[in-house]
Design a protein around this motif. Structure first.
Motif, mmCIF file in Angstrom:
data_model
loop_
_atom_site.group_PDB
_atom_site.id
_atom_site.type_symbol
_atom_site.label_atom_id
_atom_site.label_comp_id
_atom_site.label_asym_id
_atom_site.label_seq_id
_atom_site.Cartn_x
_atom_site.Cartn_y
_atom_site.Cartn_z
ATOM 1 N N VAL A 1 -1.135 7.528 -18.629
ATOM 2 C CA VAL A 1 -0.506 8.861 -18.599
ATOM 3 C C VAL A 1 -1.100 9.298 -17.170
ATOM 4 N N ARG A 2 -0.231 9.871 -16.232
ATOM 5 C CA ARG A 2 -0.590 10.070 -14.656
ATOM 6 C C ARG A 2 -0.562 11.780 -14.874
ATOM 7 N N LEU A 3 -1.780 12.161 -14.495
ATOM 8 C CA LEU A 3 -2.158 13.535 -14.183
ATOM 9 C C LEU A 3 -1.733 13.912 -12.764
ATOM 10 N N PRO A 4 -1.347 15.369 -12.550
ATOM 11 C CA PRO A 4 -0.949 15.494 -11.190
ATOM 12 C C PRO A 4 -1.908 15.893 -10.402
ATOM 13 N N VAL A 5 -1.865 15.464 -9.029
ATOM 14 C CA VAL A 5 -2.506 15.845 -7.804
ATOM 15 C C VAL A 5 -1.643 15.984 -6.688
ATOM 16 N N HIS A 6 -1.630 17.268 -6.070
ATOM 17 C CA HIS A 6 -0.926 17.371 -4.921
ATOM 18 C C HIS A 6 -1.423 18.489 -4.128
ATOM 19 N N THR A 7 -1.070 18.648 -2.921
ATOM 20 C CA THR A 7 -1.599 19.471 -1.867
ATOM 21 C C THR A 7 -1.196 20.908 -2.277
ATOM 22 N N GLY A 8 -0.184 21.252 -3.334
ATOM 23 C CA GLY A 8 -0.144 22.633 -3.545
ATOM 24 C C GLY A 8 -1.078 23.219 -4.518
ATOM 25 N N ALA B 1 10.843 10.375 11.839
ATOM 26 C CA ALA B 1 9.474 10.173 12.853
ATOM 27 C C ALA B 1 8.885 11.439 13.296
ATOM 28 N N ALA B 2 9.909 12.408 13.597
ATOM 29 C CA ALA B 2 9.143 13.710 14.050
ATOM 30 C C ALA B 2 8.342 14.516 12.736
ATOM 31 N N ILE B 3 8.976 14.348 11.556
ATOM 32 C CA ILE B 3 8.416 15.030 10.644
ATOM 33 C C ILE B 3 7.076 14.135 10.222
ATOM 34 N N LEU B 4 7.052 13.119 10.301
ATOM 35 C CA LEU B 4 6.037 12.101 10.089
ATOM 36 C C LEU B 4 4.635 12.400 11.058
ATOM 37 N N LEU B 5 5.176 12.750 12.114
ATOM 38 C CA LEU B 5 4.168 13.006 13.244
ATOM 39 C C LEU B 5 3.380 14.444 12.790
ATOM 40 N N ALA B 6 4.262 15.324 12.394
ATOM 41 C CA ALA B 6 3.497 16.351 11.933
ATOM 42 C C ALA B 6 2.565 16.343 10.708
ATOM 43 N N GLU B 7 2.953 15.449 9.866
ATOM 44 C CA GLU B 7 2.143 15.084 8.642
ATOM 45 C C GLU B 7 0.788 14.223 9.041
ATOM 46 N N GLU C 1 8.798 11.055 -0.588
ATOM 47 C CA GLU C 1 8.450 12.490 -0.841
ATOM 48 C C GLU C 1 7.352 12.357 -1.960
ATOM 49 N N SER C 2 7.097 11.370 -2.473
ATOM 50 C CA SER C 2 6.023 11.439 -3.763
ATOM 51 C C SER C 2 4.950 11.160 -3.214
ATOM 52 N N LYS C 3 4.673 10.723 -1.931
ATOM 53 C CA LYS C 3 3.433 10.163 -1.458
ATOM 54 C C LYS C 3 2.545 11.120 -0.776
ATOM 55 N N ALA C 4 1.303 10.811 -0.586
ATOM 56 C CA ALA C 4 0.371 11.642 0.200
ATOM 57 C C ALA C 4 0.581 12.015 1.667
ATOM 58 N N VAL C 5 1.439 11.181 2.311
ATOM 59 C CA VAL C 5 1.919 11.210 3.575
ATOM 60 C C VAL C 5 3.379 11.043 3.581
ATOM 61 N N SER C 6 4.466 12.180 3.915
ATOM 62 C CA SER C 6 5.755 12.019 3.675
ATOM 63 C C SER C 6 6.656 12.578 4.727
ATOM 64 N N CYS C 7 7.841 11.877 4.881
ATOM 65 C CA CYS C 7 8.963 12.424 5.691
ATOM 66 C C CYS C 7 10.167 12.526 5.039
ATOM 67 N N GLY C 8 10.001 12.658 3.760
ATOM 68 C CA GLY C 8 11.131 12.431 2.939
ATOM 69 C C GLY C 8 11.456 11.073 2.349
ATOM 70 N N ALA D 1 1.025 -1.278 0.094
ATOM 71 C CA ALA D 1 -0.055 -0.094 0.113
ATOM 72 C C ALA D 1 1.016 1.189 -0.021
ATOM 73 N N ALA D 2 2.028 1.099 -0.713
ATOM 74 C CA ALA D 2 2.853 2.273 -0.657
ATOM 75 C C ALA D 2 2.196 3.447 -1.167
ATOM 76 N N GLN D 3 1.108 3.416 -2.101
ATOM 77 C CA GLN D 3 0.386 4.753 -2.374
ATOM 78 C C GLN D 3 -0.710 4.865 -1.832
ATOM 79 N N GLY D 4 -1.056 3.988 -0.805
ATOM 80 C CA GLY D 4 -2.576 4.069 -0.146
ATOM 81 C C GLY D 4 -2.676 4.456 1.182
#
Length: 336
Positions: free
Chosen positions: A311-318, A202-208, A140-147, A114-117
């Motif tokens: 073809v993948r179209l972009p979706v991101h929080t920005g 882990a600290a970055i992940l907590l904020a995410e 970094e490419s996932k919906a929840v990221s800590c790098g 579930a890398a993308q899930g």
């Protein structure tokens, strides 16, 4: 995370790959064993299990979803099959009810890639909770990221399996017993490695995690707007949809062009207008590594017919409303 998923155990790892390596070691796979993997996936889905000496058996996909085809899975299950790896693709869910029923009938484990899930649910259950194991990526490419990061969910109450995972995650030692006060000194007990996530990540992940609902709401708003816009256009594109049981995290919105040339043309058109359209995986059974190892079968027609059209179209929080409109306007202007 353990409370959120109601899992028996959660191990935060350096990557989704590391999480699946722990699962492979915990299952004590080796030569003579077979692991079924959908051919349309990232190579780590296979390498995490191949390194144990088990044989990878590639399975075809359903081109409507780009995920494992249960009918082809049933054909490939044998007495040597020890595990089925299911890849949840693009923020959607594989048909877990059918897959888990087949696995149970044959006495094999299900590992959910579930890398993308993360944040996706199926029938109100989070992905990663259907199989024996669920593996997530916080790249970094996932919906929840800590790098860089990942997690392994363990959904089995088998005490021996849980103990084995403790040892593997603690570099092959029984250090977990020292931590709990059951032993004064730790010893080397089996295979393992340095799989666990660092404290900074882990600290970055907590904020995410704290921003998860807000971020998912943005992704869903962007994704649903793109799907609505696509449905109103008369374009020769097949849209990858989540089924009615799935609430997506909109990792991306995927479309299938009529053929590879049309996909290339669309990508060039998107790029010309500053829209980040992308390709994705070459099926693993076509790869040099698969040929080198003599893996087969050589023909998986659905994957071979679909991957070059994607073809993948972009979706991101920005992305704001204007960005989404720009993507749709660019698609509407595509001269096929």
């Amino acid at each position: 995370m353990k409370k959120h998923f109601a899992a028996e155990k959660v191990v935060l790892t350096q990557s989704c790959t590391a999480a699946m390596k722990i699962a492979a070691l915990a299952l004590a796979l080796g030569p003579g064993d077979e692991v079924i993997v959908p051919t349309f996936t990232f190579c780590a889905t296979a390498t995490a299990f191949e390194r144990t000496g088990a044989r990878i058996v590639f399975c075809d996909i359903d081109p409507v979803t780009m995920m494992l085809d249960p009918k082809d899975l049933e054909r490939r299950l044998t007495s040597r099959t020890r595990a089925v790896v299911v890849v949840h693709y693009g923020g959607a869910s594989a048909p877990m009810e059918t897959i888990c029923e087949l696995a149970e009938q044959h006495g094999v484990h299900v590992v959910e890639d579930a890398a993308q899930g993360f944040g996706v649910t199926r029938s109100d259950h989070p992905l990663g909770t259907f199989g024996t194991f669920g593996a997530f990526s916080f790249h970094e490419s996932k919906a929840v990221s800590c790098g860089q990061g990942g997690a392994l969910l363990v959904n089995s109450g088998d005490r021996e399996l849980l103990s084995r995972i403790d040892s593997i995650a603690e570099r092959g030692t029984d250090f977990a017993l020292v931590r709990s006060g059951e032993k004064a000194f730790y010893e080397w007990t089996g295979p393992g490695s340095s799989f666990q996530l660092g404290e900074l990540e882990a600290a970055i992940l907590l904020a995410e995690f704290e921003a998860l609902h807000e971020n998912l709401a943005v992704r869903r708003r962007v994704g649903e707007t793109l799907l609505k816009g696509l449905s109103a256009m008369d374009l020769p594109l097949e849209v990858l949809w989540s089924d009615a049981q799935t609430v997506s995290n909109f990792h991306f919105v995927g479309v299938l062009a009529a053929d590879t040339d049309a996909a290339e043309h669309l990508l060039a058109h998107l790029g010309k207008h500053g829209v980040d359209g992308r390709r994705h995986y070459v099926p693993l059974h076509l790869s040099p590594r698969a040929h080198e190892m003599g893996y087969g079968p050589r023909v998986l027609p659905a994957a071979e017919g679909a991957w070059g059209r994607l073809v993948r179209l972009p979706v991101h929080t920005g992305m704001c409303e204007r960005d989404t409109e720009r993507v749709l306007a660019t698609l509407a202007d595509w001269n096929v």
